[in-house]
Structures are given as C-alpha cells and as structure tokens.
Design an enzyme around this catalytic site. Structure first.
Site, short mmCIF file in Angstrom:
data_model
loop_
_atom_site.label_atom_id
_atom_site.label_comp_id
_atom_site.label_asym_id
_atom_site.label_seq_id
_atom_site.Cartn_x
_atom_site.Cartn_y
_atom_site.Cartn_z
N PHE A 20 39.46 103.55 95.40
CA PHE A 20 39.51 103.02 96.85
C PHE A 20 38.02 102.91 97.35
CE2 PHE A 20 40.10 107.39 98.08
CZ PHE A 20 39.21 107.62 99.03
N LYS B 36 43.14 96.94 87.67
CA LYS B 36 44.06 97.61 88.53
C LYS B 36 43.39 98.25 89.61
CE LYS B 36 46.02 100.88 89.60
NZ LYS B 36 46.20 101.55 91.04
N GLU C 121 45.56 100.92 95.09
CA GLU C 121 46.70 100.36 96.35
C GLU C 121 46.12 100.48 97.71
OE1 GLU C 121 48.47 104.44 94.41
OE2 GLU C 121 47.08 102.86 93.79
N SER D 151 39.50 110.74 90.64
CA SER D 151 39.41 112.19 90.51
C SER D 151 39.32 112.77 89.09
CB SER D 151 40.43 112.80 91.50
OG SER D 151 41.64 112.75 90.72
N CYS E 51 31.40 108.94 95.20
CA CYS E 51 31.22 109.93 94.16
C CYS E 51 29.93 110.51 94.18
CB CYS E 51 31.87 109.34 92.94
SG CYS E 51 30.80 107.80 92.51
N GLU F 188 36.22 119.43 95.73
CA GLU F 188 35.59 118.00 96.13
C GLU F 188 36.60 117.78 97.35
OE1 GLU F 188 34.29 113.68 94.39
OE2 GLU F 188 36.08 114.62 93.50
#
Length: 503
Positions: free
Chosen positions: A150, A174, A177, A227, A282, A382
């Site tokens: 995301f 993909k 969402e 992740s 990240c 994290e």
C-alpha cells in the site's frame, strides 16, 4: 465521489465473479470513497489466462516495437503525473508533494526500461571452436505476477512491470487492497500507449488472489514487496510451486551519527527520513544511533524541527499526512505505550496530535523516543509509523555492532565528515543499501534495490540489471554449419577443439 474499483483483464475493466467487497477508505477522513471488488478463484484464472494468451505474441514483438510502447507510456505518464499523485494522496494519505516524488522515482524505471534493446543484448563468439560459433540470448520467462504494497501504489509496481514488459513478459499486477485505484489508472495509460490487450492485467483482492497467483501453474515468476512474515510466506509458497520469486521484506533502518557530523544537516535528514510519508516507507529511518557525546544536542535539534511540522490532509498545505488505517494508528499508539512502559524516554508524544484535517482521520503525530535499548519492542519491531528511536552508544564499533546484530538489513545511513570512517563503514556494515550523508539511500533505476538478511528472500534485487536478469532466462546456443568438404564419421571421444567437436 463514490467508485467501484474492479479488475482490469484483457484490456478492459472486468467486474469479476467474486461476491466479496470491501470499502476503499480515505485515511485523512476515515470515510469510504467507494467499494473494491475482491477476486475469487475464477477471477485469478481469468487474469492469468489473459496474460498467458497474450504472452506469445508480445514475446515475438520486436524490441523496437516494445520500446516504442514504453516510450509512449513514459510520455503519457509525464503529462498526467499530477492525476496519479492525487489518486495516491487520497487513498494512501501521503502529502501531494511526496506522491509526486513517488511517481517521479517510478518513472525513472520506465525510462531505464526504454533502453531495453541495449539491456537485453546477448553475446556472440565466432569460431569458438573450429567452425563452431557460440552465443547467449535472453528470453522472457512468461506471465509474471507483481504483488505490491500500500505504501507506494505507483512506484513499487513500476520497479517491476516496465522491465518485465520490456523483456517480453506479460503481467498480472495485484495491488494492495488499501490503495487499489492507481493500478487501474496505469492500466488505462498502458491501453492508451497501445500495449496489446492482455499483456498488462490488474487483479484486485486479498489473500485469495495472492495464493491463487502463487499456486497457478501458468505464472512463471513473482515479485513481491511487503512485511517480512508475508515475504517469507510468498517466497516459500511460490518456490514450492516451482516459480522464480523475489520477495522484498521489512526493515529497521538505522542512521548512525558520528561526533564529527554536521549536526544541523543530520537532524534535517533524520526528521525527513523518519517522518516523511508518516514513517510508512520501507526505507524510513526508524532508529538513530548517536556516537559519543553528540546525543543531547542532536535530540534537541530533532525536537526543534518536529515542533514545526504540520500534520494534516495530504491535499492541503501539510508536511505529513495520516497513517493508512485505523489498525495502523492503533498499533502505533500501542507501541508508544509499550516504549514508555519499558523505560524509554518519550521526548515527543505523537498521541497528542492536533491535525489540520478531519478529526476522524487516522492520525499519529511525529513521535520521538530517547535512551532506547535493543531489548525494547520499539527497537525490535518494524512499527511502520512516525516513531523515531534514539539509541546512544560510546564508540563507532558499538554502532556497527548494533546495526549488524539487527535481523533486518534493508537500508542504513552514516553521517560524518570523515571519509575514512565512511569507507570503513560501507565495508563493514551488513546491510544491502548504504547511504553516506544520505538518509534514504534508494538507488537510481540503473542500480538495483534490495536488502540483506530478513529484508530479502531470493537472491535477485529489484530494477537495474538484477531486474533484467529476473524477468529473463539466459539461453546458450552453439552452432556448427557443415562445410561441403568435411568428412563424416562417428567419434565417441569427448568433444574438443577439432573440426567435428566443440571446445
């Protein structure tokens, strides 16, 4: 404005067979802007079938033609990048200038991929053995899946699909969402750039879609960013199904500040890298390791800068927007509480934020902890939120040990005026991407992006030449044409450098 985000299959919007939906939320207000269709198994099959059917013709399309499509996409993207940035801001929450920067960094990979004729060159050796020629060629792997996070709904997909397409592969993207609309916008742009139908597809969904792509026998390779637990899962499941997989995982990025560093510059960098995009990068700096007696001054500089930050709706005049969801907000708040309970010194409390925006947005203000130790959960985990931890050490060697003992190895930075110390650091540090007086060392598109240790599963990084290699397979061809004067005969000896053999 309410919308329904569907799939994009075979060059058009595709409603799909799935009956499940979920709301698309604006994190700055907590309100729904539309509904997202979630894929079922039949939708996965439809997307993969479209990509598989389109692959042979696209593979056989000339490099010149494929490159012309990439150039057209690049020009359209450059003309309309503001539209894409607004979509990102509304669904992710990052401020508009940050979203524009995301699009620009993604476009760098598109531009790199426009050099595909040079990047995909093979090699040729004439007369490698007597009247025997040898050559290597690179060929596409087939339909490939890209599973994106995301936090960069445009840039991360653009790390992968430009090179995949340039190399002659077909793509199933993909997206997350939580931020699905940017992918559809880019799909429409590919259509306008004259990419053949079925070469680029978008499959909306959750774990059902992910597992379907990982298991589908026609998907040949998978690129993933997310992740570490999910990256490990994707890598293990995908490779077990016989696929080529690159899975980029999580991070706990450190910034080491030596006593000779320019403190003003280092403080600017730490605040920008720690709180940009609400810490949801990240490559965000989440730990500052101060060496020697610089800590008190440095923490003071951080607090001065943090006090000036404006938190609010990314479409307004703000420095930092919300986090992506209520769950992310609550998770960050829980970590802040745990940091206090475990003895860290809370210097700036992001739970007390007064945003310039809707009170129902998912707000967490910039948060600063001092006197953090590696045993604390705010150091170990994290958090993926605007929470910055300061760890104090006495020596350079202690700082290196702190970084190298961490299970993650994505990015690290050192701030110093000492070239010898910087050179030693870049050699000794066990991290994939290193910045020297650069807080977020994201490589340019012609270099490759990727970490070490628990930050990467697989041995291939994103974009650069690693990207070319991931999306192609090398084939070696050895050729011998008979001379009319040659004598025929059977020779059972091992081929050597003779008229009838191969070196």
């Amino acid at each position: 404005m309410s919308l329904t985000a569907m799939h994009w299959i075979d060059g058009a919007l595709y409603e799909g067979h799935g009956t499940r939906e979920m709301p698309i939320l604006n994190p700055a207000s907590g309100t729904s802007t539309g509904q997202l269709c979630l894929a079922d198994g039949a939708d996965v099959d439809a997307a993969v079938a479209s990509a598989a059917a389109a692959f042979p013709a696209w593979r056989d399309t000339s490099l010149a033609r494929r490159t012309s499509v990439l150039f057209a996409f690049r020009e359209l993207l450059n003309e309309r990048k503001g539209q894409l940035a607004e979509i990102i801001t509304r669904e992710h929450g990052k401020v508009l200038s940050d979203a524009m920067g995301e699009v620009a960094r993604g476009q760098e990979v598109v531009e790199f991929a426009c050099g595909a004729p040079h990047l995909l060159k093979g090699s040729f050796t004439a007369n490698a053995s007597t009247r025997v020629d040898a050559q290597s060629i690179r060929q596409p792997v087939g339909p490939v899946a890209i599973i994106a996070p995301f936090n960069f709904p445009a840039m991360v997909p653009m790390w992968f699909f430009p090179l995949a397409l340039a190399a002659g592969n077909s793509v199933i993207l993909k997206p997350s969402e939580k931020a699905p609309s940017a992918s559809l916008w880019m799909a429409e742009l590919w259509k306008e750039a004259a990419l053949p139908d079925g070469v680029f597809n978008v499959l909306q969904g959750d774990r059902v879609a992910v597992d379907g792509l990982l298991d589908h026998p026609s998907v040949r390779a998978v690129s993933f960013v997310g992740s570490t637990p999910v990256a490990r899962y994707v890598y293990e499941r995908g490779t077990a199904a016989g696929k080529r997989v690159q899975a980029l995982g999580g991070a706990k990025n450190h910034m080491v500040v030596l006593p000779d560093a320019d403190i003003e510059s280092a403080a600017d960098a730490a605040v920008g890298a720690g709180f940009g995009s609400a810490g949801q990068r990240c490559m965000a700096i989440s730990v500052v390791v101060t060496v020697g007696d610089v800590a008190d001054e440095f923490v003071g500089k951080l607090k001065e800068r943090m006090a000036r930050l404006v938190i609010g709706d990314g479409m307004s005049d703000s420095d930092m927007g919300p986090v992506i969801s209520a769950e992310s907000r609550d998770r960050a708040v829980s970590y802040i509480g745990a940091g206090v309970a475990q003895g860290a010194s809370l210097e700036v409390d992001g739970r007390d934020v007064s945003p310039k925006g809707d009170a129902d947005g998912y707000w967490v203000g910039p948060t600063l902890f001092d006197h953090v130790t590696p045993e604390m959960t705010i150091y170990q985990d994290e958090i993926f939120a605007p929470v910055l931890a300061v760890v104090r050490v006495s020596t350079y060697e202690e700082a290196v040990k702190i970084v190298n003992d961490n299970p993650y190895g994505n990015g690290v930075a050192i701030f110093t005026k000492n070239g010898g110390a910087a050179r030693r650091f870049q050699t000794e540090i066990e991290v994939g991407m290193v910045g020297v007086n650069v807080p977020i060392p994201v490589p340019m598109a012609y270099y490759s992006f990727g970490g070490w240790k628990a930050s990467l599963f697989g041995d291939t990084h994103a974009h650069g030449m690693d990207g070319i290699h991931f999306f192609t397979r090398q084939k070696t061809v050895t050729t011998r044409w008979l001379d009319p004067s040659e004598q025929h005969g059977v020779d059972l000896g091992f081929p050597a450098d003779t008229v009838t053999g191969v070196a």
